[in-house]
Design an enzyme around this catalytic site. Sequence first.
Site, PDB file in Angstrom:
ATOM      1  CG  ASP A 117      -0.075  -0.117   2.520  1.00 50.03           C
ATOM      2  OD1 ASP A 117       0.530   0.912   2.916  1.00 50.03           O
ATOM      3  OD2 ASP A 117      -0.005  -1.208   3.113  1.00 50.03           O
ATOM      4  CG  ASP A 174       2.421   4.713   5.827  1.00 59.88           C
ATOM      5  OD1 ASP A 174       2.059   3.746   6.515  1.00 59.88           O
ATOM      6  OD2 ASP A 174       2.885   5.747   6.312  1.00 59.88           O
TER       7      ASP A 174
END
Length: 180
Positions: free
Chosen positions: A166, A168
């Site tokens: 991802d 973050d």
Amino acid sequence: MPLCCRHGRQHTIAPSNVNFRANIWALKMEGCTHIVVTTACGSLREEIEPGDIVVLDQFIDRTTKRQQTFYNGTPSCLPGVCHIPMAEPFCGRTREVLIDISRKLGIKCHSKGTMITIEGPRFSSKAESHMFRLWGADVINMTTVPEVVLAKEAGLCYASLAMATDFDCWKEHEEAVSAD
């Protein structure tokens, strides 16, 4: 060598409670010379997209509760003090092998990256995520430190394949990071 699960088979051990010293010492006692780990991480860079691999070359430590040495002055540890150099924490030769294999397999691989390790189990605040980017961190996780430090202290070659899962929480309009 057997595969190890840092957090236990059912992911029940919190990052701060992983017995990194026992794991590294057990590998050393079994005759292990090289440790190649995988780690899920959040990306702190636009160019490191979810699914990309980063072969780490540096770290920033933001942990506070973890034992980071085998030489801490207690009876159950090694005697004395060990001032271990950390300028090059990851094994250069093992990193090159991993980079070469990734390229041959056509895997999108970043040949270097700085991991910032946070205490966890919580994820970063947006302000922290932006600060870590300013510090030069490329990816973020909860396990690289003290594992890399202890491996170096134990004289083991250590390399890490970090996979971004991802962005973050710094990147606008992206799905928020979750444990899933």
